[in-house]
Design a protein around this motif. Structure first.
Motif, PDB file in Angstrom:
ATOM      1  N   ARG A 183       0.825  -1.210   0.000  1.00 42.96           N
ATOM      2  CA  ARG A 183       0.000   0.000   0.000  1.00 42.96           C
ATOM      3  C   ARG A 183       0.863   1.265   0.000  1.00 42.96           C
ATOM      4  NH1 ARG A 183      -5.530  -0.253   1.673  1.00 42.96           N
ATOM      5  NH2 ARG A 183      -6.270  -2.393   1.770  1.00 42.96           N
ATOM      6  N   TYR A 184       1.898   1.262   0.812  1.00 45.35           N
ATOM      7  CA  TYR A 184       2.793   2.424   0.923  1.00 45.35           C
ATOM      8  C   TYR A 184       3.416   2.735  -0.440  1.00 45.35           C
ATOM      9  CZ  TYR A 184       6.177   5.315   3.614  1.00 45.35           C
ATOM     10  OH  TYR A 184       6.927   6.324   4.154  1.00 45.35           O
ATOM     11  N   MET A 185       3.928   1.688  -1.092  1.00 43.37           N
ATOM     12  CA  MET A 185       4.600   1.895  -2.375  1.00 43.37           C
ATOM     13  C   MET A 185       3.604   2.176  -3.494  1.00 43.37           C
ATOM     14  SD  MET A 185       7.719   2.090  -1.823  1.00 43.37           S
ATOM     15  CE  MET A 185       7.973   2.422  -3.568  1.00 43.37           C
ATOM     16  N   ALA A 186       2.430   1.546  -3.471  1.00 40.00           N
ATOM     17  CA  ALA A 186       1.440   1.813  -4.516  1.00 40.00           C
ATOM     18  C   ALA A 186       1.020   3.282  -4.495  1.00 40.00           C
ATOM     19  CB  ALA A 186       0.227   0.903  -4.342  1.00 40.00           C
ATOM     20  N   LYS A 245       1.367  -5.307 -12.027  1.00 46.02           N
ATOM     21  CA  LYS A 245       1.117  -5.727 -10.632  1.00 46.02           C
ATOM     22  C   LYS A 245       0.773  -4.514  -9.771  1.00 46.02           C
ATOM     23  CE  LYS A 245       3.020  -8.420  -6.792  1.00 46.02           C
ATOM     24  NZ  LYS A 245       2.355  -7.542  -5.835  1.00 46.02           N
ATOM     25  N   VAL A 246       1.482  -3.402  -9.971  1.00 44.20           N
ATOM     26  CA  VAL A 246       1.180  -2.176  -9.213  1.00 44.20           C
ATOM     27  C   VAL A 246      -0.253  -1.731  -9.515  1.00 44.20           C
ATOM     28  CG1 VAL A 246       1.790   0.255  -8.884  1.00 44.20           C
ATOM     29  CG2 VAL A 246       3.605  -1.456  -9.130  1.00 44.20           C
ATOM     30  N   LEU A 247      -0.627  -1.746 -10.792  1.00 43.27           N
ATOM     31  CA  LEU A 247      -1.982  -1.335 -11.180  1.00 43.27           C
ATOM     32  C   LEU A 247      -3.033  -2.257 -10.561  1.00 43.27           C
ATOM     33  CD1 LEU A 247      -3.845   0.511 -12.785  1.00 43.27           C
ATOM     34  CD2 LEU A 247      -3.454  -0.941 -14.807  1.00 43.27           C
ATOM     35  N   ALA A 248      -2.736  -3.543 -10.534  1.00 45.96           N
ATOM     36  CA  ALA A 248      -3.672  -4.492  -9.913  1.00 45.96           C
ATOM     37  C   ALA A 248      -3.852  -4.181  -8.425  1.00 45.96           C
ATOM     38  CB  ALA A 248      -3.176  -5.921 -10.117  1.00 45.96           C
ATOM     39  N   ASP A 249      -2.753  -3.831  -7.752  1.00 48.10           N
ATOM     40  CA  ASP A 249      -2.844  -3.462  -6.336  1.00 48.10           C
ATOM     41  C   ASP A 249      -3.729  -2.227  -6.154  1.00 48.10           C
ATOM     42  OD1 ASP A 249      -1.265  -5.513  -5.400  1.00 48.10           O
ATOM     43  OD2 ASP A 249       0.554  -4.307  -5.177  1.00 48.10           O
ATOM     44  N   ILE A 250      -3.504  -1.212  -6.977  1.00 51.48           N
ATOM     45  CA  ILE A 250      -4.274   0.037  -6.852  1.00 51.48           C
ATOM     46  C   ILE A 250      -5.761  -0.253  -7.054  1.00 51.48           C
ATOM     47  CG2 ILE A 250      -4.695   2.300  -7.909  1.00 51.48           C
ATOM     48  CD1 ILE A 250      -1.618   2.287  -8.613  1.00 51.48           C
ATOM     49  N   ARG A 251      -6.078  -1.078  -8.041  1.00 48.96           N
ATOM     50  CA  ARG A 251      -7.492  -1.397  -8.313  1.00 48.96           C
ATOM     51  C   ARG A 251      -8.101  -2.227  -7.183  1.00 48.96           C
ATOM     52  NH1 ARG A 251      -6.625  -2.138 -14.860  1.00 48.96           N
ATOM     53  NH2 ARG A 251      -7.294  -0.020 -15.388  1.00 48.96           N
ATOM     54  N   GLU A 252      -7.287  -3.078  -6.578  1.00 49.93           N
ATOM     55  CA  GLU A 252      -7.771  -3.853  -5.423  1.00 49.93           C
ATOM     56  C   GLU A 252      -8.088  -2.920  -4.263  1.00 49.93           C
ATOM     57  OE1 GLU A 252      -5.793  -6.624  -1.966  1.00 49.93           O
ATOM     58  OE2 GLU A 252      -5.034  -6.931  -4.013  1.00 49.93           O
ATOM     59  N   PHE A 253      -7.173  -1.980  -3.965  1.00 49.32           N
ATOM     60  CA  PHE A 253      -7.386  -1.062  -2.849  1.00 49.32           C
ATOM     61  C   PHE A 253      -8.552  -0.093  -3.139  1.00 49.32           C
ATOM     62  CE2 PHE A 253      -2.487  -1.476  -2.437  1.00 49.32           C
ATOM     63  CZ  PHE A 253      -2.623  -2.718  -1.840  1.00 49.32           C
ATOM     64  N   PRO A 281     -12.487   4.275  -3.381  1.00 48.93           N
ATOM     65  CA  PRO A 281     -12.262   4.683  -4.786  1.00 48.93           C
ATOM     66  C   PRO A 281     -11.863   6.147  -4.941  1.00 48.93           C
ATOM     67  CG  PRO A 281     -14.610   4.414  -4.311  1.00 48.93           C
ATOM     68  CD  PRO A 281     -13.874   3.930  -3.106  1.00 48.93           C
ATOM     69  N   VAL A 282     -12.091   6.963  -3.902  1.00 48.94           N
ATOM     70  CA  VAL A 282     -11.694   8.372  -4.006  1.00 48.94           C
ATOM     71  C   VAL A 282     -10.183   8.505  -3.927  1.00 48.94           C
ATOM     72  CG1 VAL A 282     -11.871  10.655  -2.916  1.00 48.94           C
ATOM     73  CG2 VAL A 282     -13.883   9.163  -3.037  1.00 48.94           C
ATOM     74  N   PHE A 283      -9.562   7.815  -2.967  1.00 46.28           N
ATOM     75  CA  PHE A 283      -8.108   7.912  -2.789  1.00 46.28           C
ATOM     76  C   PHE A 283      -7.360   7.097  -3.843  1.00 46.28           C
ATOM     77  CE2 PHE A 283      -4.082   6.489  -0.801  1.00 46.28           C
ATOM     78  CZ  PHE A 283      -3.527   7.724  -0.509  1.00 46.28           C
ATOM     79  N   TRP A 284      -7.823   5.891  -4.095  1.00 49.30           N
ATOM     80  CA  TRP A 284      -7.085   4.979  -4.987  1.00 49.30           C
ATOM     81  C   TRP A 284      -7.602   5.090  -6.416  1.00 49.30           C
ATOM     82  CZ3 TRP A 284      -2.729   3.077  -3.244  1.00 49.30           C
ATOM     83  CH2 TRP A 284      -2.560   2.868  -1.868  1.00 49.30           C
ATOM     84  N   GLN A 285      -7.242   6.187  -7.072  1.00 52.20           N
ATOM     85  CA  GLN A 285      -7.587   6.367  -8.486  1.00 52.20           C
ATOM     86  C   GLN A 285      -6.337   6.135  -9.323  1.00 52.20           C
ATOM     87  OE1 GLN A 285      -9.757   9.995  -9.385  1.00 52.20           O
ATOM     88  NE2 GLN A 285     -10.648  10.025  -7.325  1.00 52.20           N
ATOM     89  N   PRO A 286      -6.331   5.092 -10.162  1.00 54.94           N
ATOM     90  CA  PRO A 286      -5.111   4.790 -10.921  1.00 54.94           C
ATOM     91  C   PRO A 286      -4.678   5.961 -11.799  1.00 54.94           C
ATOM     92  CG  PRO A 286      -6.716   3.005 -11.118  1.00 54.94           C
ATOM     93  CD  PRO A 286      -7.418   4.147 -10.456  1.00 54.94           C
ATOM     94  N   SER A 287      -3.380   6.234 -11.806  1.00 47.36           N
ATOM     95  CA  SER A 287      -2.849   7.294 -12.668  1.00 47.36           C
ATOM     96  C   SER A 287      -3.081   6.933 -14.133  1.00 47.36           C
ATOM     97  CB  SER A 287      -1.350   7.468 -12.419  1.00 47.36           C
ATOM     98  OG  SER A 287      -0.778   8.283 -13.410  1.00 47.36           O
ATOM     99  N   PRO A 288      -3.574   7.878 -14.937  1.00 42.79           N
ATOM    100  CA  PRO A 288      -3.735   7.601 -16.369  1.00 42.79           C
ATOM    101  C   PRO A 288      -2.420   7.150 -17.025  1.00 42.79           C
ATOM    102  CG  PRO A 288      -4.745   9.706 -15.780  1.00 42.79           C
ATOM    103  CD  PRO A 288      -4.003   9.237 -14.573  1.00 42.79           C
ATOM    104  N   LEU A 289      -1.296   7.635 -16.499  1.00 39.90           N
ATOM    105  CA  LEU A 289      -0.005   7.247 -17.074  1.00 39.90           C
ATOM    106  C   LEU A 289       0.239   5.750 -16.877  1.00 39.90           C
ATOM    107  CD1 LEU A 289       2.628   8.240 -18.427  1.00 39.90           C
ATOM    108  CD2 LEU A 289       3.599   8.480 -16.146  1.00 39.90           C
ATOM    109  N   ILE A 290      -0.020   5.231 -15.675  1.00 42.00           N
ATOM    110  CA  ILE A 290       0.189   3.803 -15.424  1.00 42.00           C
ATOM    111  C   ILE A 290      -0.773   2.973 -16.258  1.00 42.00           C
ATOM    112  CG2 ILE A 290       0.010   1.984 -13.678  1.00 42.00           C
ATOM    113  CD1 ILE A 290       1.066   3.937 -11.610  1.00 42.00           C
ATOM    114  N   VAL A 291      -2.048   3.386 -16.318  1.00 41.76           N
ATOM    115  CA  VAL A 291      -3.042   2.645 -17.106  1.00 41.76           C
ATOM    116  C   VAL A 291      -2.592   2.548 -18.570  1.00 41.76           C
ATOM    117  CG1 VAL A 291      -5.422   2.643 -17.948  1.00 41.76           C
ATOM    118  CG2 VAL A 291      -4.940   3.247 -15.560  1.00 41.76           C
ATOM    119  N   GLY A 292      -2.152   3.696 -19.135  1.00 41.44           N
ATOM    120  CA  GLY A 292      -1.732   3.712 -20.539  1.00 41.44           C
ATOM    121  C   GLY A 292      -0.504   2.858 -20.798  1.00 41.44           C
ATOM    122  N   LEU A 293       0.476   2.930 -19.873  1.00 44.87           N
ATOM    123  CA  LEU A 293       1.698   2.133 -20.054  1.00 44.87           C
ATOM    124  C   LEU A 293       1.396   0.645 -19.966  1.00 44.87           C
ATOM    125  CD1 LEU A 293       4.221   4.280 -17.965  1.00 44.87           C
ATOM    126  CD2 LEU A 293       4.285   3.937 -20.442  1.00 44.87           C
TER     127      LEU A 293
END
Length: 706
Positions: free
Chosen positions: A615-618, A667-675, A680-692
């Protein structure tokens, strides 16, 4: 043999029966494949040539040999390998002398160790710094250095990665002579002539007797192993260096070389090596901001500092240490006296440790002057404002600077969060305004965020980067937003830590897990060190603009309301009895946390160490990616360097963006989506990570887009 060339990277010239081999591979004479091949061929030819009595190795330009060729890092090795070249030099039946000026580092020193005799000029810097790249000396350094100078000195050199000068190298026995002039060719030839006249034998380092006392050698190795286990904080290569030196003591030389090579290849395969080499390249690439490529910096020969508190005094010390005259401005004589005392305290500490003399302090302080009038800055080239973190106060300071400073003076603010575009808009010369965000203590911390407002002139940005170089700091270009790069990301991963604390993890567990990951301190220890009141003031400033849907944890506020601001008040999250620097867990803080959980209707749960770090690193990675996506940071590596130099991110992991690639962005994106399923307000995946992730690309692929 007549004067000839042996490839464009090593020149050959015969002088009075001495074959002079000059390594000429600008800028640092790195040991690329062409150099290695040319050296090996030239030594082979010298041995066969009856016109040659001896060989002299020197470097062209400012260095002997600066080390391996970093352009070859990560690529398949091309023969001959460096160990083969070193063995070829050492095996030569004619005397080989290395004459060293400038840098002889890493593989460059291993070449010199393979020579039969060594002379160093006064400007020489010798070292085996491979440990800083997650490696060990892999061309005989771990075998030859202990035989030459003993296990203790060799281990100190290799485990610290430090450079030694000519006099220390001579005292250690690393070199045989110190030159008296700065002419490396003449000094080298004179030394060789003396050796030949004395009929000095070929003297191979492999036969040196530095390990002749096995009891003392073993004691030095075991002491280094114990110290390294304690200090290396999970690093891979330092203990491998100790293992290699133990092999030098216990195995025949050739077996020791083979063992060294095995250990070297293990280091090469380590993810730590990849992280450390990423850090090495990133801190060089970060200097290449767009403005520095095209604009020439303005001349800076005098600096003003507004404010003599902890930050202002630290900035003044950094400037004084760089040899610059400093004028400090404070509101009254008493404040000015405190500012001077804050500066003197730093130098008195150095005197107490034996690192400075009273005369040296007096010489430095002769460049300092103080005033309560802004008019004293009329001819100053650069002014850095370091007053209280409130926009109205800072704009009042800039109004005075706008009034008194000469045209072309650079006006800098040291704000940590505030809108520099608004500060620049308040003066008549917005092109001269830039952010210089120092990190406390400013005279020690290496990071300098150069914050670039919309209307700043390119030459002002170039001046800021040039100043960082003078101050021996690492500059990172940042855009304007609340917190810039570092503090903006910090606010997010600190919030993630607060959420975990309220949800059931103890602050002491979180701090321990973060330390075990490789940070020097956890987030709650950092808060206690910096002062909880600083974060409290920021939270109060942001309260009006806080998203009401965003979760807000009040535990820190409850602690601050009691006046518990950390180390300076003797308690914060931890207790600091009798001025202790290391805190102890506080049962009353745990009671506050329990009460806050109850107020917020949170049923506490258990967190595993692994989930805490995920969580800390995500949170850190996701906000770092947002900062890149919004061009606050130009590239992911700018985020990495910010965290390596300003926030204690473990260097062997390369920085948060490099770490994300190591773990895998998917894996990082999967963690963010799990959290996000729980918040859902705090854990919004960065568009940059989603695109990459959709493209199957990495953050590293964006590192050359500035």
């Amino acid at each position: 043999m007549t004067s000839e060339s042996a490839g464009h990277d090593v020149r050959r010239e015969l002088r009075n029966r001495v074959l002079v081999l000059t390594v000429d591979n600008p800028p640092v004479n790195a040991l690329g494949v062409v150099v290695r091949r040319a050296l090996s061929d030239a030594v082979e030819a010298a041995e066969q040539d009856s016109a040659v009595d001896a060989v002299l190795l020197i470097g062209a330009g400012r260095n002997f040999i600066g080390g391996a060729d970093i352009k070859e890092f990560g690529k398949p090795p091309l023969p001959p390998s460096l160990p083969v070249v070193c063995n070829r030099i050492e095996a030569c039946r004619k005397p080989v002398v290395a004459a060293i000026h400038g840098a002889a580092l890493g593989g460059g020193l291993e070449i010199a160790l393979a020579a039969h005799y060594r002379i160093a000029l006064a400007d020489a810097r010798l070292g085996l710094p491979e440990v800083t790249l997650g490696l060990l000396p892999g061309a005989g350094g771990t075998q030859r250095a202990p035989r030459l100078i003993g296990a203790k000195a060799a281990l100190d050199l290799m485990l610290s990665g430090r450079h030694v000068g000519a006099r220390e190298a001579f005292a250690l026995g690393l070199v045989d002579r110190v030159g008296e002039t700065d002419d490396v060719l003449t000094e080298g030839l004179d030394y060789l002539k003396a050796l030949l006249d004395a009929k000095a034998p070929v003297r191979r380092t492999r036969d040196a007797d530095g390990l002749a006392d096995p009891v003392a050698s073993r004691a030095a190795i075991e002491a280094a192993r114990a110290e390294t286990s304690k200090k290396s904080r999970g690093l891979f290569s330092p203990l491998k260096i100790v293992d290699a030196v133990q092999a030098a003591l216990e195995l025949p030389f050739d077996d020791g070389l083979r063992h060294e090579r095995q250990l070297f290849l293990q280091c090469l395969d380590s993810p730590q090596r990849a992280g450390l080499i990423h850090a090495f390249f990133a801190e060089r690439e970060v200097l290449k901001a767009p403005e520095t490529r095209h604009a020439k910096p303005r001349a800076i020969s005098s600096v003003g500092v507004i404010g003599g508190g902890t930050m202002g005094a630290g900035i003044a010390v950094a400037l004084l240490d760089a040899g610059l005259p400093v004028t400090m401005i404070e509101r009254d004589d008493a404040s000015l006296a405190r500012g001077r005392a804050n500066i003197e305290k730093v130098y008195d500490g150095l005197i107490a440790k034996g690192r400075m003399t009273a005369d040296a302090k007096a010489a430095v302080l002769a460049r300092w002057s103080g005033s309560t009038s802004y008019d004293s800055l009329v001819s100053t080239d650069l002014v850095i404002e370091a007053v209280f973190e409130e926009m109205v106060i800072k704009q009042a300071v800039f109004a005075e600077l706008d009034r008194v400073c000469k045209p072309g003076a650079v006006l800098a603010t040291n704000t940590s969060y505030l809108d520099i575009d608004a500060i620049a808009a308040s003066v008549s010369r917005p092109g001269d305004v830039v952010g210089l965000h120092f990190f406390s203590p400013a005279n020690i911390m290496k990071l300098l965020e150069v914050v670039v407002p919309a209307r700043v002139s390119a030459d002002v940005v170039a001046t800021a980067f040039d100043l960082a170089k003078k101050l021996r700091k690492v500059p990172v270009r940042a855009g304007v937003c609340d917190g810039f790069i570092g503090n903006r990301v910090l606010a997010v991963y600190r919030a993630a830590a607060d959420y975990m604390m309220e949800d059931g993890a103890s602050p002491y567990q979180i701090d321990r897990v973060v330390r075990e990951f490789g940070f020097p301190m956890g987030p709650f220890q950092v808060s206690d060190l910096a002062g909880g009141d600083i974060g409290w003031a920021t939270r109060k400033r942001r309260a009006a603009s806080r998203d009401p849907k965003q979760r807000y944890v009040q535990i820190a506020d409850r602690i601050c309301e009691r006046g518990w601001f950390g180390q300076k008040t003797g308690r914060g999250y931890y207790l600091y009895p009798d001025g202790a620097r290391t805190g102890k867990p506080d049962p009353e803080v745990e009671a506050i946390i329990d009460a806050e959980r109850e107020r917020a209707s949170v049923t506490p749960r258990t967190f595993s160490d692994e989930e805490i770090m995920r969580r800390y690193m995500a949170a850190m990675i996701n906000e770092g990616a947002n900062v890149v996506h919004q061009r606050i940071a130009l590239r992911p590596l700018d985020v990495d360097v910010t965290f390596l130099y300003g926030y204690g991110f473990p260097r062997h992991r390369g920085g948060p963006m490099q770490y994300a690639d190591t773990v895998g962005l998917a894996k990082v994106l999967a963690d963010i989506r799990e959290f996000a399923q729980e918040d859902p307000v705090f854990w919004q995946p960065s568009p940059l990570i989603v695109g990459l992730v959709e493209r199957g690309a990495t953050l590293a692929s964006l590192n050359h887009t500035a």
